[in-house]
Design a protein around this motif. Structure first.
Motif, PDB file in Angstrom:
ATOM      1  N   SER A 197       0.787  -1.087   0.061  1.00 38.93           N
ATOM      2  CA  SER A 197       0.060  -0.041  -0.011  1.00 38.93           C
ATOM      3  C   SER A 197       0.625   1.227  -0.097  1.00 38.93           C
ATOM      4  O   SER A 197       1.935   1.378   0.622  1.00 38.93           O
ATOM      5  CB  SER A 197      -0.911  -0.009   1.272  1.00 38.93           C
ATOM      6  OG  SER A 197      -2.070  -0.800   0.942  1.00 38.93           O
ATOM      7  N   TYR A 237       0.486   5.721   0.182  1.00 39.38           N
ATOM      8  CA  TYR A 237      -0.540   6.655   0.506  1.00 39.38           C
ATOM      9  C   TYR A 237       0.150   7.690   0.194  1.00 39.38           C
ATOM     10  O   TYR A 237       1.338   8.120   0.409  1.00 39.38           O
ATOM     11  CB  TYR A 237      -1.122   6.793   1.732  1.00 39.38           C
ATOM     12  CG  TYR A 237      -1.520   5.544   2.599  1.00 39.38           C
ATOM     13  CD1 TYR A 237      -0.640   4.454   2.768  1.00 39.38           C
ATOM     14  CD2 TYR A 237      -2.993   5.319   2.923  1.00 39.38           C
ATOM     15  CE1 TYR A 237      -1.212   3.347   3.235  1.00 39.38           C
ATOM     16  CE2 TYR A 237      -3.322   4.161   3.262  1.00 39.38           C
ATOM     17  CZ  TYR A 237      -2.560   3.254   3.609  1.00 39.38           C
ATOM     18  OH  TYR A 237      -3.222   1.929   3.891  1.00 39.38           O
ATOM     19  N   TYR A 245       0.090  12.285   1.014  1.00 35.72           N
ATOM     20  CA  TYR A 245      -0.578  13.382   1.744  1.00 35.72           C
ATOM     21  C   TYR A 245       0.067  14.604   1.390  1.00 35.72           C
ATOM     22  O   TYR A 245       1.011  14.647   0.885  1.00 35.72           O
ATOM     23  CB  TYR A 245      -0.329  12.826   3.231  1.00 35.72           C
ATOM     24  CG  TYR A 245      -0.843  11.909   3.846  1.00 35.72           C
ATOM     25  CD1 TYR A 245      -0.341  10.679   3.814  1.00 35.72           C
ATOM     26  CD2 TYR A 245      -2.216  11.908   4.519  1.00 35.72           C
ATOM     27  CE1 TYR A 245      -0.920   9.635   4.534  1.00 35.72           C
ATOM     28  CE2 TYR A 245      -2.664  10.832   5.144  1.00 35.72           C
ATOM     29  CZ  TYR A 245      -2.248   9.390   4.980  1.00 35.72           C
ATOM     30  OH  TYR A 245      -2.827   8.703   5.615  1.00 35.72           O
ATOM     31  N   PHE A 248      -5.099  13.842   3.386  1.00 34.96           N
ATOM     32  CA  PHE A 248      -4.949  12.634   2.565  1.00 34.96           C
ATOM     33  C   PHE A 248      -5.286  12.764   1.457  1.00 34.96           C
ATOM     34  O   PHE A 248      -6.436  13.389   0.941  1.00 34.96           O
ATOM     35  CB  PHE A 248      -5.937  11.397   3.381  1.00 34.96           C
ATOM     36  CG  PHE A 248      -6.042  10.039   2.571  1.00 34.96           C
ATOM     37  CD1 PHE A 248      -7.422   9.896   2.008  1.00 34.96           C
ATOM     38  CD2 PHE A 248      -4.974   9.237   2.345  1.00 34.96           C
ATOM     39  CE1 PHE A 248      -7.449   8.803   1.175  1.00 34.96           C
ATOM     40  CE2 PHE A 248      -5.206   8.259   1.567  1.00 34.96           C
ATOM     41  CZ  PHE A 248      -6.401   8.166   0.907  1.00 34.96           C
ATOM     42  N   GLN A 298      -4.821   6.354  -2.066  1.00 33.78           N
ATOM     43  CA  GLN A 298      -4.186   5.234  -1.724  1.00 33.78           C
ATOM     44  C   GLN A 298      -4.077   4.441  -2.868  1.00 33.78           C
ATOM     45  O   GLN A 298      -5.130   4.266  -3.282  1.00 33.78           O
ATOM     46  CB  GLN A 298      -4.806   4.828  -0.589  1.00 33.78           C
ATOM     47  CG  GLN A 298      -4.018   3.414   0.020  1.00 33.78           C
ATOM     48  CD  GLN A 298      -4.889   2.456   0.543  1.00 33.78           C
ATOM     49  OE1 GLN A 298      -6.331   2.530   0.739  1.00 33.78           O
ATOM     50  NE2 GLN A 298      -4.681   1.147   0.932  1.00 33.78           N
ATOM     51  N   ALA A 338      -8.554   4.095  -2.169  1.00 32.34           N
ATOM     52  CA  ALA A 338      -9.337   5.495  -1.352  1.00 32.34           C
ATOM     53  C   ALA A 338      -8.865   6.598  -1.886  1.00 32.34           C
ATOM     54  O   ALA A 338      -7.573   6.719  -2.500  1.00 32.34           O
ATOM     55  CB  ALA A 338      -9.164   5.318   0.139  1.00 32.34           C
ATOM     56  N   PHE A 346       4.090  14.016   1.340  1.00 31.27           N
ATOM     57  CA  PHE A 346       4.329  12.807   1.859  1.00 31.27           C
ATOM     58  C   PHE A 346       3.725  11.686   0.993  1.00 31.27           C
ATOM     59  O   PHE A 346       2.649  11.594   0.689  1.00 31.27           O
ATOM     60  CB  PHE A 346       4.062  12.648   3.465  1.00 31.27           C
ATOM     61  CG  PHE A 346       4.847  13.535   4.286  1.00 31.27           C
ATOM     62  CD1 PHE A 346       4.053  14.553   4.980  1.00 31.27           C
ATOM     63  CD2 PHE A 346       6.042  13.234   4.513  1.00 31.27           C
ATOM     64  CE1 PHE A 346       4.693  15.327   5.886  1.00 31.27           C
ATOM     65  CE2 PHE A 346       6.691  14.125   5.565  1.00 31.27           C
ATOM     66  CZ  PHE A 346       6.005  14.941   6.266  1.00 31.27           C
ATOM     67  N   SER A 374       2.368   0.963   3.837  1.00 35.73           N
ATOM     68  CA  SER A 374       2.115  -0.126   4.670  1.00 35.73           C
ATOM     69  C   SER A 374       2.063  -1.459   4.008  1.00 35.73           C
ATOM     70  O   SER A 374       1.982  -1.606   2.884  1.00 35.73           O
ATOM     71  CB  SER A 374       0.795   0.148   5.491  1.00 35.73           C
ATOM     72  OG  SER A 374      -0.143  -0.013   4.645  1.00 35.73           O
ATOM     73  N   GLN A 403       1.619   3.054   9.145  1.00 39.51           N
ATOM     74  CA  GLN A 403       1.990   3.685   7.867  1.00 39.51           C
ATOM     75  C   GLN A 403       3.526   4.091   8.191  1.00 39.51           C
ATOM     76  O   GLN A 403       3.883   4.626   9.279  1.00 39.51           O
ATOM     77  CB  GLN A 403       1.541   4.805   7.401  1.00 39.51           C
ATOM     78  CG  GLN A 403      -0.127   4.543   6.862  1.00 39.51           C
ATOM     79  CD  GLN A 403      -0.747   5.739   6.472  1.00 39.51           C
ATOM     80  OE1 GLN A 403      -0.479   6.873   7.009  1.00 39.51           O
ATOM     81  NE2 GLN A 403      -1.473   5.958   5.422  1.00 39.51           N
ATOM     82  N   PHE A 461       6.480   6.716   6.742  1.00 41.81           N
ATOM     83  CA  PHE A 461       6.284   7.784   6.022  1.00 41.81           C
ATOM     84  C   PHE A 461       7.728   8.048   5.264  1.00 41.81           C
ATOM     85  O   PHE A 461       8.815   8.019   5.944  1.00 41.81           O
ATOM     86  CB  PHE A 461       6.198   9.328   6.600  1.00 41.81           C
ATOM     87  CG  PHE A 461       4.482   9.298   7.226  1.00 41.81           C
ATOM     88  CD1 PHE A 461       4.100   8.618   7.922  1.00 41.81           C
ATOM     89  CD2 PHE A 461       3.829  10.153   6.252  1.00 41.81           C
ATOM     90  CE1 PHE A 461       2.676   8.712   8.232  1.00 41.81           C
ATOM     91  CE2 PHE A 461       2.445  10.269   6.484  1.00 41.81           C
ATOM     92  CZ  PHE A 461       1.816   9.777   7.279  1.00 41.81           C
TER      93      PHE A 461
END
Lengths: 114, 114
Positions: free
Chosen positions: B31, B33, B35, B45, B48, B56, B90, B94, B103, B105
């Motif tokens: 995963s 993500y 940000y 957010f 994802q 998401a 960012f 995960s 998570q 970063f």
């Protein structure tokens, strides 16, 4: 809806003292995870500690502990024996059982006073 | 070192331009993500991906797009840049979708729009 609330925009603590940073959450997921991250002035986000919703005991990682009160939906971070290097922004976050998204609070700025 | 690599660390460009931010997740993490963190809006957010598929979507503008490649690295494309897009971006990764997985970063890409 999932939500994380951090009501303390800024906190001060004397060096070597303990400090509690507040975090409350709202979720309808039966299973969830709660996390705390530290962001020093240099900008990086550092994972500190995790608490699972079904964990019976409060999580601890060195000087960090998580005061988990499920009925109150709170997950406060306790930092013991504060050090100058603890001065940073602290974010509380939650992840539901679907796992698709993390929800972050607005953060608490902690300043450790010598 | 979180194991998440973001490049470039800093990016300065002008309004109307297009940039690409790159992220390599931790080894084994599926995963990714993205940000955006700006001074007035906290940690927002964006989107994802899980193993190459979008999972998401958050507050991502239509001018922004992202993808995750077969080797699991991800790119965030920002186009028609505006002054308000100046922020710290960012990437986090995960292992998967479980509620108990934190998570991790990257150090972020600081984007400045002139």
């Amino acid at each position: 809806a999932q939500k994380i609330t951090q009501t303390q925009p800024g906190m001060f603590v004397q060096e070597k003292e303990a400090v509690t940073l507040d975090c409350t959450y709202d979720t309808s997921d039966p299973s969830y995870g709660l996390f705390w991250y530290k962001q020093p002035s240099s900008g990086e986000m550092i994972f500190l500690i995790y608490q699972g919703s079904y964990d019976q005991q409060n999580a601890t990682e060195g000087r960090y502990s998580l005061n988990f009160q499920k009925a109150r939906k709170s997950a406060n971070l306790v930092i013991s024996a504060s050090q100058l290097g603890d001065s940073a922004m602290y974010f509380c976050a939650m992840r539901g059982s679907t796992g698709n998204q993390f929800y972050f609070g607005t953060g608490t700025s902690l300043t450790v006073i010598p | 070192d979180s194991g998440v690599t973001q490049t470039p660390k800093h990016l300065i460009t002008a309004t109307g331009q297009r940039v690409t931010l790159r992220c390599s997740p931790r080894s084994g993490d599926l995963s990714v993500y993205w940000y955006q963190q700006s001074l007035d809006q906290g940690l927002q957010f964006l989107i994802q991906y899980y193993n190459g598929e979008e999972r998401a979507k958050g507050n991502i503008l239509e001018r922004f797009s992202a993808q995750q490649f077969p080797d699991l690295h991800s790119e965030l494309n920002l186009s028609s840049l505006e002054l308000g897009d100046s922020a710290l971006y960012f990437c986090a990764s995960s292992e998967g979708g479980g509620a108990g997985q934190p998570q991790h970063f990257g150090d972020g890409t600081r984007l400045s729009i002139l």
